[in-house]
Design an enzyme around this catalytic site. Structure first.
Site, short mmCIF file in Angstrom:
data_model
loop_
_atom_site.label_atom_id
_atom_site.label_comp_id
_atom_site.label_asym_id
_atom_site.label_seq_id
_atom_site.Cartn_x
_atom_site.Cartn_y
_atom_site.Cartn_z
N HIS A 98 -4.26 -2.77 7.48
CA HIS A 98 -4.87 -3.04 8.99
C HIS A 98 -5.11 -4.43 8.97
O HIS A 98 -5.14 -5.21 10.10
CB HIS A 98 -5.94 -2.15 9.49
CG HIS A 98 -5.58 -0.73 10.00
ND1 HIS A 98 -4.80 -0.80 11.06
CD2 HIS A 98 -5.78 0.53 9.42
CE1 HIS A 98 -4.48 0.73 10.98
NE2 HIS A 98 -4.98 1.44 10.33
N CYS B 150 -3.26 8.17 11.14
CA CYS B 150 -4.06 6.87 11.44
C CYS B 150 -4.96 6.97 12.96
O CYS B 150 -4.28 7.79 13.55
CB CYS B 150 -3.16 5.84 11.68
SG CYS B 150 -4.13 4.19 11.99
N HIS C 227 -4.08 1.60 2.85
CA HIS C 227 -3.71 1.66 4.41
C HIS C 227 -4.88 0.74 5.12
O HIS C 227 -4.10 0.08 6.06
CB HIS C 227 -4.27 3.33 4.55
CG HIS C 227 -4.01 3.67 6.01
ND1 HIS C 227 -3.03 4.30 6.47
CD2 HIS C 227 -4.80 3.39 7.05
CE1 HIS C 227 -3.24 4.57 7.77
NE2 HIS C 227 -4.33 3.98 7.90
N GLU C 228 -6.01 0.63 4.69
CA GLU C 228 -6.80 -0.04 5.63
C GLU C 228 -6.78 -1.31 5.08
O GLU C 228 -6.95 -2.22 6.23
CB GLU C 228 -8.31 0.44 4.98
CG GLU C 228 -8.79 1.64 5.23
CD GLU C 228 -8.64 2.22 6.64
OE1 GLU C 228 -8.60 1.52 7.71
OE2 GLU C 228 -8.38 3.62 6.76
#
Length: 174
Positions: A146, A100, A142-143
């Site tokens: 966030h 990341c 993954h995004e």
């Protein structure tokens, strides 16, 4: 537009739940999204979420491509995804390496759904529904984390944390 700075682990914005964007805001944010893509490319990222540059809005870019951080990544055009969500996820999971831009120098093995169906809006306000698999599905998940105040380390077993140098040794060995 001011230069974007990548928020590092410990910055409270990385733990916030990002706010939805209204269709009326899309075009006014276009310069920001252009700067976001440039920042991702400067750091050899394959994705970046708005909260990573201290903008708590539900937007990210997925841009898989081979680079020094991910030499085997498949090639795809950078894709801006506004108000993204997963509408279906496979039962099958795959454990693979993640890193990341907000947590430099650390990699971990993370278990993610191998296939997902997603929806998101484009900058022009069009709704897109598509299926993603493998590494690109991993980037999306993954995004999306966030946008929900999570980082990849939250999903990894502590025994699966590696330094960047050790990760590079591991992938070189196959």
């Amino acid at each position: 537009m001011e230069t974007l700075t990548i928020a590092q682990l410990g910055n409270p914005i990385l733990r916030e739940h990002a706010s939805p964007i209204s269709a009326g805001q899309y075009q006014s944010l276009a310069p920001f999204f252009s700067a976001l893509q440039k920042k991702m490319q400067e750091h050899d990222g394959v994705g970046i979420a708005a909260p990573q540059v201290s903008e708590s809005i539900r937007a990210f870019i997925v841009a898989s491509r081979p680079n020094p951080r991910y030499p085997d990544a498949p090639l795809m055009a950078p894709t801006l995804m506004l108000n993204p969500e997963i509408t279906w996820a496979s039962d099958s999971m795959e454990k693979d390496w993640e890193g990341c831009l907000s947590i430099p120098g650390i990699r971990a093995l993370v278990n993610r759904h191998s296939h997902i169906e997603v929806r998101y809006d484009t900058l022009e306000g069009k709704e897109v529904k598509t299926q993603l698999a493998g590494f690109i599905a991993r980037i999306f998940q993954h995004e999306l984390d966030h946008l929900n105040g999570l980082v990849f380390l939250d999903r990894a077993d502590k025994a699966d944390y590696y330094t960047e140098a050790e990760y590079l040794k591991q992938i070189a060995q196959g």
